[in-house]
Design a protein around this motif. Structure first.
Motif, PDB file in Angstrom:
ATOM      1  N   TYR A 295      -2.292  11.780 -26.439  1.00 47.26           N
ATOM      2  CA  TYR A 295      -0.952  11.421 -26.871  1.00 47.26           C
ATOM      3  C   TYR A 295      -0.831  11.502 -28.388  1.00 47.26           C
ATOM      4  CZ  TYR A 295       2.947   8.431 -28.047  1.00 47.26           C
ATOM      5  OH  TYR A 295       4.088   7.932 -28.594  1.00 47.26           O
TER       6      TYR A 295
ATOM      7  N   PRO B 146      -4.275   2.280 -17.862  1.00 44.11           N
ATOM      8  CA  PRO B 146      -4.273   3.720 -18.114  1.00 44.11           C
ATOM      9  C   PRO B 146      -3.187   4.454 -17.328  1.00 44.11           C
ATOM     10  CG  PRO B 146      -6.506   2.966 -17.763  1.00 44.11           C
ATOM     11  CD  PRO B 146      -5.600   1.813 -17.448  1.00 44.11           C
TER      12      PRO B 146
ATOM     13  N   LYS C 281       0.040  14.760 -29.554  1.00 37.31           N
ATOM     14  CA  LYS C 281       1.444  15.074 -29.332  1.00 37.31           C
ATOM     15  C   LYS C 281       2.278  14.684 -30.559  1.00 37.31           C
ATOM     16  CE  LYS C 281       4.684  14.764 -25.490  1.00 37.31           C
ATOM     17  NZ  LYS C 281       4.817  14.274 -24.122  1.00 37.31           N
TER      18      LYS C 281
ATOM     19  N   GLY D 187       9.977   7.909 -33.907  1.00 33.53           N
ATOM     20  CA  GLY D 187       8.542   8.125 -33.789  1.00 33.53           C
ATOM     21  C   GLY D 187       7.982   9.209 -34.684  1.00 33.53           C
ATOM     22  N   TYR D 188       8.832   9.931 -35.420  1.00 36.72           N
ATOM     23  CA  TYR D 188       8.294  10.973 -36.292  1.00 36.72           C
ATOM     24  C   TYR D 188       8.429  10.639 -37.765  1.00 36.72           C
ATOM     25  CZ  TYR D 188       8.569  13.640 -32.021  1.00 36.72           C
ATOM     26  OH  TYR D 188       8.428  14.053 -30.737  1.00 36.72           O
TER      27      TYR D 188
ATOM     28  N   VAL E   8       3.477   3.062 -27.096  1.00 33.66           N
ATOM     29  CA  VAL E   8       2.164   3.628 -26.781  1.00 33.66           C
ATOM     30  C   VAL E   8       1.278   3.652 -28.039  1.00 33.66           C
ATOM     31  CG1 VAL E   8       0.953   5.663 -25.935  1.00 33.66           C
ATOM     32  CG2 VAL E   8       3.065   4.961 -24.870  1.00 33.66           C
ATOM     33  N   ASN E   9       1.887   3.896 -29.206  1.00 36.76           N
ATOM     34  CA  ASN E   9       1.099   3.859 -30.442  1.00 36.76           C
ATOM     35  C   ASN E   9       0.431   2.505 -30.607  1.00 36.76           C
ATOM     36  OD1 ASN E   9       2.234   6.337 -30.855  1.00 36.76           O
ATOM     37  ND2 ASN E   9       3.716   5.630 -32.356  1.00 36.76           N
TER      38      ASN E   9
ATOM     39  N   ILE F 247       0.137   3.835 -19.017  1.00 39.81           N
ATOM     40  CA  ILE F 247       0.257   4.691 -20.209  1.00 39.81           C
ATOM     41  C   ILE F 247       0.575   6.124 -19.776  1.00 39.81           C
ATOM     42  CG2 ILE F 247      -0.921   5.593 -22.242  1.00 39.81           C
ATOM     43  CD1 ILE F 247      -2.746   3.219 -22.213  1.00 39.81           C
ATOM     44  N   TYR F 248      -0.137   6.570 -18.749  1.00 37.34           N
ATOM     45  CA  TYR F 248       0.051   7.938 -18.264  1.00 37.34           C
ATOM     46  C   TYR F 248       1.510   8.189 -17.897  1.00 37.34           C
ATOM     47  CZ  TYR F 248      -0.992  12.168 -15.558  1.00 37.34           C
ATOM     48  OH  TYR F 248      -1.030  13.437 -15.067  1.00 37.34           O
TER      49      TYR F 248
ATOM     50  N   VAL G  60       3.616   8.384 -21.214  1.00 35.51           N
ATOM     51  CA  VAL G  60       3.501   9.503 -22.152  1.00 35.51           C
ATOM     52  C   VAL G  60       3.876  10.847 -21.536  1.00 35.51           C
ATOM     53  CG1 VAL G  60       1.749   8.383 -23.550  1.00 35.51           C
ATOM     54  CG2 VAL G  60       1.052   9.868 -21.685  1.00 35.51           C
ATOM     55  N   ARG G  61       4.014  10.892 -20.235  1.00 33.12           N
ATOM     56  CA  ARG G  61       4.388  12.175 -19.624  1.00 33.12           C
ATOM     57  C   ARG G  61       5.774  12.596 -20.061  1.00 33.12           C
ATOM     58  NH1 ARG G  61       2.531  11.895 -13.423  1.00 33.12           N
ATOM     59  NH2 ARG G  61       3.129  14.066 -13.327  1.00 33.12           N
ATOM     60  N   VAL G  62       6.651  11.619 -20.244  1.00 38.01           N
ATOM     61  CA  VAL G  62       7.996  11.954 -20.709  1.00 38.01           C
ATOM     62  C   VAL G  62       8.162  11.497 -22.154  1.00 38.01           C
ATOM     63  CG1 VAL G  62       9.254  12.122 -18.561  1.00 38.01           C
ATOM     64  CG2 VAL G  62       8.675   9.882 -19.431  1.00 38.01           C
ATOM     65  N   GLY G  63       8.134  12.455 -23.064  1.00 40.83           N
ATOM     66  CA  GLY G  63       8.445  12.193 -24.458  1.00 40.83           C
ATOM     67  C   GLY G  63       7.512  11.221 -25.163  1.00 40.83           C
ATOM     68  N   LEU G  64       7.955  10.759 -26.312  1.00 36.49           N
ATOM     69  CA  LEU G  64       7.144   9.865 -27.125  1.00 36.49           C
ATOM     70  C   LEU G  64       7.664   8.449 -27.000  1.00 36.49           C
ATOM     71  CD1 LEU G  64       7.049  12.114 -30.288  1.00 36.49           C
ATOM     72  CD2 LEU G  64       5.089  11.601 -28.878  1.00 36.49           C
ATOM     73  N   LYS G  65       6.740   7.521 -26.850  1.00 36.33           N
ATOM     74  CA  LYS G  65       7.120   6.111 -26.756  1.00 36.33           C
ATOM     75  C   LYS G  65       6.379   5.348 -27.851  1.00 36.33           C
ATOM     76  CE  LYS G  65       9.700   5.804 -22.999  1.00 36.33           C
ATOM     77  NZ  LYS G  65       9.198   6.571 -21.890  1.00 36.33           N
ATOM     78  N   PRO G  66       7.108   4.772 -28.807  1.00 35.34           N
ATOM     79  CA  PRO G  66       6.428   4.076 -29.904  1.00 35.34           C
ATOM     80  C   PRO G  66       5.504   2.954 -29.419  1.00 35.34           C
ATOM     81  CG  PRO G  66       8.762   4.314 -30.369  1.00 35.34           C
ATOM     82  CD  PRO G  66       8.557   4.777 -28.976  1.00 35.34           C
TER      83      PRO G  66
ATOM     84  N   LEU H 219      -6.645   9.428 -22.910  1.00 34.32           N
ATOM     85  CA  LEU H 219      -5.207   9.572 -22.735  1.00 34.32           C
ATOM     86  C   LEU H 219      -4.481   9.287 -24.039  1.00 34.32           C
ATOM     87  CD1 LEU H 219      -3.502  10.129 -20.252  1.00 34.32           C
ATOM     88  CD2 LEU H 219      -3.319   7.691 -19.903  1.00 34.32           C
TER      89      LEU H 219
END
Lengths: 286, 255
Positions: free
Chosen positions: A121, B213, A124, B34-35, B228-229, B216-217, B220-226, A117
């Motif tokens: 990500y 998990p 992405k 996040g970019y 999560v990195n 996290i799922y 990450v389904r909606v957009g980027l979340k810092p 997962l």
């Protein structure tokens, strides 16, 4: 039976535990799925009588058929790309010195141990509209404005390839490992050119590895529903997404069960082909 | 030809590792979007650990993985011993069932277990997750232990039996020490598989027991979340350590 329990209580206990677990958690659930697929959808109890084949008929409903064919297409493309990347890769890998091979194989299985997962990500981050790939291409002057990379069919295929590539490479590597150098030399000595050797010797001998790899990639490539969820948007669904939606959201169990049975039968078919190719090879070798 | 094949290998490894490296670097990125790079920072790690639900999900996942790995190692070891030592009716069926678990698509296993649990009226939560995770870890443990047993001198257990040891005593004093490295490796593999599973857990978990998990799922389904990195980096380091540990155990036992 009673006597053998008294004679070997440990043996009896082990067998009961092992059998119990597998019958309870493998055999029964699978029978349930088969049963559910021929029953009727029921809003209150999920499934009810009478028995019928409506769920299977529903699979051929143009709406779903289109989703299935698209999913099959994406899975097939994923498998093809994995094969095209993995075949020369496994070949090259099998020719590296043994000492280094261990490290290289280790590097290949590291991703297998890391959260899939999280890795999806990470893709992405790279593919997003203002992500790394787009900014890199723009600063190099290749493109003028950011391209839509995310939420496309291509993104789903890239994601699946990224997750499944090691599963293609490992069985291929093991057949290339078994490929003996003297067979190739013999072919050369008998006057075969490079291409003829490849076509008549190398390909047939590595075919079981190819089929094993295809088996390990094609099926997960239809089931990994989180990849389209993260990278593909709503138009690029896998069979896995359909099964998940039917079970968890639409509560249409017979349909979800029928879809998963079709998936399982596809797997059985592939395994049969794999066996056949191995057996044929064994007979020719003998 | 040689440099060509070498650079091809290097290129594929590069592609496999670039996303992972990007993830790790971005986990220390101060920027919110996040970019773009906004300077070095550990703020996402801080926000991760100050999130109560997140920490709870971490503990839940760790506990689940710990127990699932332990139970599947016990049952898996016994299964491998039974397959290796005993002759019994239906051995092929038993082998076949293990094979089915390992080869069938995860999602098929997931829905079949969900069906069973609902039929039994089992509340979805820790117990259902445990049963499911033990089941999908089982074949991997069996294979690891079987591989160890196949290279083992058959005369040792026979000698133990001749000296009057019962089946249980012989297993405890002769076989278990021999398969110990495989048990550890199988345990670590089971632990990692359990920590990483998304597909099966999506189906058999309930709101009473949230695991990492799935959290996290949903993030990450909606957009980027810092965050999560940062979380992904932690998980990465964690599973890397587990993998190296298991390789070390296996290679040490071979010497």
């Amino acid at each position: 039976m009673m006597q053998s329990i008294r004679q070997q209580p440990f043996r009896a206990a082990v067998l009961v535990l092992v059998w119990g677990w597998l019958v309870f958690l493998v055999l029964t659930p699978n029978m349930l799925v088969v049963g559910a697929s021929v029953m009727t959808r029921d809003p209150a109890n999920f499934i009810s009588l009478p028995l019928n084949l409506d769920a299977y008929r529903q699979l051929f409903n143009p709406l779903y058929l289109e989703v299935f064919l698209h999913s099959l297409y994406m899975a097939a493309m994923t498998t093809l790309v994995c094969l095209l990347i993995g075949y020369p890769f496994a070949w090259a890998l099998s020719r590296v010195e043994k000492r280094r091979q261990i490290l290289l194989i280790f590097l290949l299985i590291v991703p297998f141990w890391t959260n899939s997962l999280v890795r999806t990500y990470a893709l992405k981050l790279i593919l997003a509209t203002n992500g790394l790939l787009n900014s890199a291409l723009m600063s190099l002057g290749v493109i003028d404005e950011s391209a839509q990379l995310l939420y496309t069919e291509g993104a789903v295929i890239v994601g699946l390839v990224y997750l499944l590539l090691p599963f293609m490479i490992l069985p291929l590597y093991s057949v290339f490992e078994d490929l003996r150098q003297d067979v190739l030399l013999a072919s050369h000595d008998l006057g075969a050119g490079r291409f003829a050797t490849f076509k008549n010797v190398i390909v047939p001998l590595t075919l079981p590895g190819v089929l094993a790899g295809v088996m390990l990639v094609l099926l997960p490539a239809m089931g990994l529903f989180f990849v389209p969820d993260i990278l593909g948007g709503s138009r690029n669904l896998l069979v896995g997404n359909v099964i998940k939606n039917q079970f968890l959201d639409a509560r249409n169990w017979p349909f979800g069960a029928a879809a998963s049975i079709v998936l399982t039968l596809t797997m059985a078919l592939l395994m049969f082909a794999h066996r056949l190719s191995k057996r044929r090879l064994g007979e020719e070798g003998a | 030809m040689r440099w060509l094949s070498r650079s091809y290998l290097a290129l594929v490894y590069l592609l496999l590792y670039v996303p992972i490296v990007v993830l790790v670097i971005f986990s220390f990125n101060d920027s919110r979007t996040g970019y773009n790079w906004g300077g070095l920072s550990v703020r996402w790690y801080e926000s991760l650990f100050s999130n109560h639900a997140m920490v709870q999900a971490m503990w839940n996942s760790l506990w689940l993985a710990l127990t699932a790995a332990t139970v599947s190692t016990c049952i898996g070891a016994l299964t491998a011993l039974a397959l290796h030592r005993y002759r019994f009716r239906g051995k092929k069926v038993l082998n076949g069932m293990l094979f089915v678990v390992m080869m069938s698509p995860e999602i098929v296993l997931a829905i079949s277990l969900l069906g069973l649990f609902l039929l039994l009226g089992l509340k979805l939560g820790y117990v259902s997750l445990l049963l499911a995770h033990v089941t999908f870890c089982l074949p991997f443990v069996v294979i690891t232990v079987m591989a160890r047993l196949s290279g083992f001198d058959e005369r040792l257990p026979e000698a133990a039996r001749d000296l009057g040891a019962s089946d249980f005593t012989m297993t405890r004093t002769v076989l278990i020490p021999v398969i110990m490295p495989a048990l550890l490796a199988g345990w670590l593999l089971g632990f990692t598989l359990s920590m990483d599973d998304v597909v099966v857990s999506t189906f058999v978990s309930g709101p009473s027991y949230e695991i990492l998990p799935l959290r996290i799922y949903s993030m990450v389904r909606v957009g980027l979340k810092p965050e999560v990195n940062a979380l992904g980096t932690l998980l990465l380091v964690f599973s890397l350590a587990m993998l190296m540990l298991s390789q070390w155990i296996l290679s040490r036992s071979k010497q």
